[in-house]
Motif scaffolding. Structure first.
Motif, PDB file in Angstrom:
ATOM      1  N   ILE A   1      -2.657  -3.951  -6.508  1.00  0.00           N
ATOM      2  CA  ILE A   1      -1.770  -5.121  -7.824  1.00  0.00           C
ATOM      3  C   ILE A   1      -0.918  -3.805  -8.471  1.00  0.00           C
ATOM      4  CG2 ILE A   1      -2.211  -5.811  -9.940  1.00  0.00           C
ATOM      5  CD1 ILE A   1      -4.624  -7.872  -8.262  1.00  0.00           C
ATOM      6  N   GLU A   2      -1.999  -3.073  -8.881  1.00  0.00           N
ATOM      7  CA  GLU A   2      -1.541  -1.689  -9.985  1.00  0.00           C
ATOM      8  C   GLU A   2       0.279  -0.774  -9.306  1.00  0.00           C
ATOM      9  OE1 GLU A   2      -5.456   0.448 -10.470  1.00  0.00           O
ATOM     10  OE2 GLU A   2      -5.932  -1.198 -11.842  1.00  0.00           O
ATOM     11  N   ALA A   3      -0.150  -0.618  -7.690  1.00  0.00           N
ATOM     12  CA  ALA A   3       1.394  -0.005  -7.076  1.00  0.00           C
ATOM     13  C   ALA A   3       2.789  -0.871  -6.898  1.00  0.00           C
ATOM     14  CB  ALA A   3       0.543   0.191  -5.415  1.00  0.00           C
ATOM     15  N   GLY A   4       1.911  -2.708  -7.793  1.00  0.00           N
ATOM     16  CA  GLY A   4       3.303  -3.454  -7.320  1.00  0.00           C
ATOM     17  C   GLY A   4       3.723  -3.902  -6.118  1.00  0.00           C
ATOM     18  N   LYS A   5       3.159  -3.494  -5.482  1.00  0.00           N
ATOM     19  CA  LYS A   5       3.141  -4.231  -3.964  1.00  0.00           C
ATOM     20  C   LYS A   5       3.517  -5.328  -3.371  1.00  0.00           C
ATOM     21  CE  LYS A   5       3.051   0.542  -2.462  1.00  0.00           C
ATOM     22  NZ  LYS A   5       1.141   1.401  -1.217  1.00  0.00           N
ATOM     23  N   GLU A   6       4.522  -6.369  -3.992  1.00  0.00           N
ATOM     24  CA  GLU A   6       4.358  -7.718  -3.500  1.00  0.00           C
ATOM     25  C   GLU A   6       3.804  -8.159  -2.155  1.00  0.00           C
ATOM     26  OE1 GLU A   6       8.133  -9.439  -5.078  1.00  0.00           O
ATOM     27  OE2 GLU A   6       8.349  -8.108  -6.641  1.00  0.00           O
ATOM     28  N   ASP A   7       5.199  -7.809  -1.135  1.00  0.00           N
ATOM     29  CA  ASP A   7       4.471  -7.868   0.236  1.00  0.00           C
ATOM     30  C   ASP A   7       3.331  -7.740   0.502  1.00  0.00           C
ATOM     31  OD1 ASP A   7       7.262  -8.766  -0.064  1.00  0.00           O
ATOM     32  OD2 ASP A   7       7.786  -7.014   1.335  1.00  0.00           O
ATOM     33  N   ALA A   8       2.268  -6.984   0.241  1.00  0.00           N
ATOM     34  CA  ALA A   8       1.314  -6.475   0.911  1.00  0.00           C
ATOM     35  C   ALA A   8       0.136  -7.442   0.611  1.00  0.00           C
ATOM     36  CB  ALA A   8       1.204  -4.521   0.480  1.00  0.00           C
ATOM     37  N   LEU A   9       0.919  -7.429  -1.084  1.00  0.00           N
ATOM     38  CA  LEU A   9      -0.624  -8.199  -1.859  1.00  0.00           C
ATOM     39  C   LEU A   9      -0.690  -9.933  -1.052  1.00  0.00           C
ATOM     40  CD1 LEU A   9      -2.571  -9.106  -4.463  1.00  0.00           C
ATOM     41  CD2 LEU A   9      -0.684  -9.304  -5.535  1.00  0.00           C
ATOM     42  N   SER A  10       1.067 -10.150  -1.129  1.00  0.00           N
ATOM     43  CA  SER A  10       1.253 -11.228   0.168  1.00  0.00           C
ATOM     44  C   SER A  10      -0.151 -11.224   1.166  1.00  0.00           C
ATOM     45  CB  SER A  10       2.668 -11.096   0.194  1.00  0.00           C
ATOM     46  OG  SER A  10       3.128 -11.837  -0.837  1.00  0.00           O
ATOM     47  N   HIS A  11       0.058 -10.178   1.716  1.00  0.00           N
ATOM     48  CA  HIS A  11      -1.257 -10.526   2.907  1.00  0.00           C
ATOM     49  C   HIS A  11      -1.978  -9.973   2.909  1.00  0.00           C
ATOM     50  CE1 HIS A  11       2.732  -9.491   4.849  1.00  0.00           C
ATOM     51  NE2 HIS A  11       2.865  -9.165   5.998  1.00  0.00           N
ATOM     52  N   LEU A  12      -2.706 -10.040   1.604  1.00  0.00           N
ATOM     53  CA  LEU A  12      -4.206  -9.897   1.566  1.00  0.00           C
ATOM     54  C   LEU A  12      -4.876 -11.444   0.828  1.00  0.00           C
ATOM     55  CD1 LEU A  12      -4.222  -6.473  -0.793  1.00  0.00           C
ATOM     56  CD2 LEU A  12      -5.629  -7.187   2.144  1.00  0.00           C
ATOM     57  N   THR A  13      -3.748 -12.483   0.125  1.00  0.00           N
ATOM     58  CA  THR A  13      -4.258 -13.585  -0.123  1.00  0.00           C
ATOM     59  C   THR A  13      -4.635 -14.237   1.058  1.00  0.00           C
ATOM     60  OG1 THR A  13      -2.381 -14.360   0.341  1.00  0.00           O
ATOM     61  CG2 THR A  13      -2.200 -13.059  -1.532  1.00  0.00           C
TER      62      THR A  13
END
Length: 505
Positions: free
Chosen positions: A57-69
């Protein structure tokens, strides 16, 4: 509103900004050594998935965050300050990060608060992230949720930099930030402008106090007068206390009562028990605000400590003149030092300009020569003092003959004689005056009849009464020639009106 100096306001704004910056760096919650140790201990129990989600979240990585949902339980974890991943996402510039996080979080998490009682919406508003706030509102987040101390988002939006520890609703938080877009957005989504913080202040109060004119314009029509009355303080007080004449002018134009008095529960927080907005403006030496208030009909004699007394203490000629022209009572009595003569004189003994200002506006000069001892010898005191515990109902002669003031006695008495009929001076005052260079002139006046023209002026002033003398409107309609009006008003002794701005003896 607290009556604070501009330096204190600057320090407060700096401290508030520092708090917000720290909150974005994961140290939003102030920590002692023990708390930090406890947080580190708690942090060690946080799951690896949670830590990775926060980092993403703090790095602003959208794709990586989507994989963590898919790690739903990790989105329900909170750190030592009570911050969920959703809270972290709310204060990120990338709105897509917030969208992904909100979707991955259960609806029950959307209104969960940090240890400071802040929801994700509250945090978005307090950090002025309008797109994030709009997104959260569209998804049904409560615009009236308060933090642990009662501060709403709307109040934060009306203030320059929201200070979460100061207690408000989300709308109140927005008002505190002075961001008109945030205020408008919250109001459009059902925020209530009449929800007070724990202290009773509404968003309109905060906007007026901080000088946020645009936010104030938005809040005026949606704030109920009943809510303002219930708060015990008017936004007029707040604008005057904050020295914001532009906000004050708006409130006056909108019909706010300039004579709304502070409720007793508010007054007790001030040592002087002030009541009026005018008192705040005079205390600040804010001439622009004082002029606005007096022109709108503010009464200058409503406070326990007279507004004129404050101006006299400051030695501000323009402020004194302004108050006198609008009916300030020159014959007020101060409760601190019980004097036999009206108290205002004590501030003018060393300044002829101020002294004549008082005398021209109907000061009770005769009372200064009223001594019960007359020609008899005064009782001897083994002290020299000017306190209520030592001397009760202190006479003018006792004051002006004090060792550190008696050198002024001749000049002061000589000026006073221009405003009285025949008077007698007591033995104590006479003994001191006889040592002054002006004694021969004073003695001549005291032992000879006064000019008829002088006596006529005194008689006209007596018939008019002090209230009329203090009323410029009455004087303007008085059916007398202008030259005679000027004589009655002692215009020849109006040193300030003649452009003399230093009256030190």
């Amino acid at each position: 509103m607290d009556n604070s100096t501009s330096d204190e306001d600057t320090d407060e704004d700096f401290d508030t900004q520092l708090i917000i910056q720290q909150s974005l760096q994961d140290i939003h919650w102030p920590r002692t050594t023990q708390q930090a140790s406890a947080d580190e201990s708690l942090h060690s129990f946080l799951s690896a998935d949670y830590k990775k989600i926060i980092e993403t979240i703090e790095a602003g990585k959208e794709d990586a965050l989507s994989h963590l949902t898919k790690h739903h339980s990790a989105f329900e974890e909170a750190d030592g300050t009570g911050w969920l991943p959703l809270h972290r996402a709310a204060v990120q510039l990338n709105k897509n990060i917030l969208q992904i996080t909100l979707k991955a979080s259960k609806p029950s998490m959307w209104e969960q608060t940090t240890h400071n009682g802040e929801t994700a919406l509250f945090l978005a508003v307090s950090t002025c992230l309008l797109e994030n706030a709009h997104f959260l509102l569209l998804n049904g987040c409560n615009p009236n949720a308060k933090n642990s101390e009662g501060i709403s988002p709307l109040l934060t939006g009306a203030n320059a930099l929201g200070q979460a520890s100061d207690s408000s609703s989300i709308l109140l938080e927005a008002a505190s930030g002075g961001n008109p877009d945030s205020v408008t957005l919250l109001l459009e989504h059902g925020a209530d402008a009449n929800i007070p913080k724990n202290s009773g202040h509404l968003p309109i109060h905060v906007a007026a106090d901080r000088g946020h004119l645009l936010a104030l314009k938005i809040l005026v029509p949606v704030t109920d007068l009943a809510a303002i009355k219930q708060s015990g303080i008017s936004p007029v007080h707040c604008a005057a206390a904050g020295a914001h004449p532009e906000c004050l002018e708006l409130l006056i134009q909108e019909g706010f009562d300039v004579n709304f008095m502070l409720d007793q529960r508010i007054r007790k927080h001030y040592d002087d028990h002030r009541k009026s907005a005018l008192y705040f403006a005079v205390s600040n030496g804010d001439l622009s605000s004082v002029k606005l208030l007096l022109s709108a009909g503010a009464l200058p004699n409503q406070d326990p400590v007279n507004c004129l007394q404050i101006a006299l203490r400051m030695g501000n000629y323009e402020l004194i003149s302004l108050l006198l022209r609008h009916g300030a009572n020159v014959n007020y009595f101060c409760k601190v030092n019980p004097l036999h003569f009206p108290s205002a004189l004590q501030y003018t003994l060393k300044d002829e300009v101020m002294l004549r200002m008082l005398l021209n506006y109907g000061y009770d000069t005769e009372r200064c020569f009223d001594c019960p001892h007359g020609d008899k010898v005064h009782p001897c005191y083994t002290f020299e003092g000017w306190t209520s515990t030592v001397i009760k109902d202190t006479m003018f002669c006792e004051v002006i003959t004090l060792s550190w003031l008696q050198h002024l006695s001749g000049k002061v008495v000589r000026v006073m004689l221009d405003y009285v009929d025949q008077v007698r001076i007591c033995s104590k005052l006479k003994a001191v005056l006889q040592k002054q260079g002006l004694w021969s002139e004073i003695h001549f006046i005291l032992t000879n009849p006064r000019p008829l023209r002088h006596l006529c002026r005194l008689k006209i002033r007596q018939c008019m009464g002090r209230l009329r003398l203090r009323c410029p409107v009455f004087m303007s309609f008085l059916p007398l020639p202008n030259r005679l009006k000027a004589y009655v008003l002692y215009k020849e002794y109006d040193l300030y009106g003649q452009g003399i701005f230093t009256g030190t003896w």
